[in-house]
Design a protein around this motif. Sequence first.
Motif, short mmCIF file in Angstrom:
data_model
loop_
_atom_site.label_atom_id
_atom_site.label_comp_id
_atom_site.label_asym_id
_atom_site.label_seq_id
_atom_site.Cartn_x
_atom_site.Cartn_y
_atom_site.Cartn_z
N THR A 66 -1.35 0.71 2.02
CA THR A 66 -1.98 1.89 2.59
C THR A 66 -2.21 2.03 3.89
OG1 THR A 66 -4.30 1.40 1.84
CG2 THR A 66 -2.75 2.71 -0.12
N SER A 68 -3.72 4.64 6.87
CA SER A 68 -4.69 5.98 7.41
C SER A 68 -3.89 6.56 8.56
CB SER A 68 -6.23 5.40 7.61
OG SER A 68 -6.22 4.73 8.77
N PRO A 69 -4.35 7.63 8.67
CA PRO A 69 -3.77 8.30 10.06
C PRO A 69 -4.04 7.63 11.53
CG PRO A 69 -4.48 9.88 8.68
CD PRO A 69 -4.99 8.93 8.14
N GLU A 236 -0.30 6.81 1.50
CA GLU A 236 -1.39 6.93 2.37
C GLU A 236 -2.72 6.57 2.02
OE1 GLU A 236 -2.54 11.14 2.99
OE2 GLU A 236 -1.96 11.58 0.93
N ARG A 337 -3.76 14.95 7.49
CA ARG A 337 -2.86 13.88 6.58
C ARG A 337 -1.49 13.96 6.84
NH1 ARG A 337 -4.60 15.08 0.57
NH2 ARG A 337 -3.13 13.65 0.29
N ASN A 340 -0.01 11.92 9.92
CA ASN A 340 -0.03 10.38 9.79
C ASN A 340 1.21 9.90 10.24
OD1 ASN A 340 -0.14 7.82 8.98
ND2 ASN A 340 -1.49 7.94 7.41
N ILE A 343 3.01 6.63 8.04
CA ILE A 343 3.36 6.87 6.81
C ILE A 343 5.10 6.98 6.98
CG2 ILE A 343 3.87 8.53 4.97
CD1 ILE A 343 1.50 6.99 4.31
#
Length: 466
Positions: A66, A68-69, A236, A337, A340, A343
């Motif tokens: 996973t 994060s931004p 994410e 989101r 990001n 991702i």
Amino acid sequence: MSSRQENIWMHIGAGSFHRAHQAYYLHLLRQSGEKDWSIALGNIRDDASSLLETLQEQDGRYVLETVSPDGERDYTEITSIRKILPWDKDISSLVKQGCDPQTRIISFTVTEGGYYLDTQHRLNPQQPDIKADLSGEITTIYGALARILEARRKTINEPITLLSCDNVRHNGERFRNGFLSFLELINHQDLLEWVRNKTTSPNTMVDRITPRPTPDIAERVKQATGITDKAPVMGESFIQWVIENTFINGRPPLEKVGVEVVESVQPWEEAKIRVLNAPHSCIAWAGTLIGKNFIHESVKVNSIHKMAWNYVTEDVIPCLNPSPLNLEQYRDVVLYRFSNPYIKDTNQRVAADGLSKTPGFITPTLIETYKRGQTPQATTVLPALFFIFLQRWHKNALPYPYEDGILHPDEMHKILSEADPLQKFATDPALFGSVAQNPQFVDLLRNTVKNLENWLQNPDQPWSGK
């Protein structure tokens, strides 16, 4: 592998989303010491056999990355999938597992198009896949479950929960209505009554952006964890799951690991479908049209960001208020989101299934805005983008193959070859329901398409929508 004492949750749909979402939650629950439940994973079609074979080699284990931004990465080896169900054309492994008394839940991720519903949320029996299953094949979730549950009825006759985990509004109810309609069409009255009495279908809301895995994930997993993983998955950092508490034969205590178990998911699902899913498609279509490959690249284009922001602010929020959610805050979180960069969610993935997403995600806001006496100018940008996107597809001018579960290429090419394809598109009730009968909408869509074509000449210009 699974022990006999464990309750089994059988999942149909061996894609990335299930492995990054539902399997992750159950992994957390097992790690907390609640090991009464595990997952048996299988697939209806032969498009995931190599993945299932890889997972079998790894005893169902794989690593979830996973991010994060802000670029913070985390790695978790998921161990909740304890049994792999190999595919064959008769789905014999799924049928056998469905007849196990320890199997208490059957969940599925088949995407929006996999429910084959029209704009009135009824099963469309004219879809080729549905026709195939009506003749005894196993192509859809309906044909598969008919085969599995008939065997369960005749053997153990135990109740079971049927759990939809897709971005369909009122997904449990809509799936259930489609399934019961399917059983009526095949005239299987015994199974129809059994399903009515021995199953439940909770509505759910699921959320985690999960791109298709790329080869570099395995390299990062190896470097970060030392694990050689041939089936890693990425998502994410954000995750959410809201489920109605209408299970018929037990359930794992998922609320212990952050799942919201509620009486009604409606406020959450409406917000998610309209504030997240619809703008996601808007950004993917618009980004594709100006040559962007990824969602994060597309949403950072000021004019595209403005299109998505206007749609939510001007039309969606007035439709959804009053709401228990802070919709303005939710809008801003969602757009953050989408930005990001780690991702690398592709426009190709998000742009898919537009023929199902338009009536499911977009048309309700069109209808409700007109009912409020307002003109849905901001919302009409979304189907206008999709129309231009389809025109590019028609001319073989998209940068990637377009995937749509209910697309009939010959029929769509014929429509787009007509003298006035927009008239045909705008008046299609399968896409736009009652709005398709509104001549004001046709004119609005036509003008919006013209405005977007002008914008495409210079995407860096500010977007006013006019």
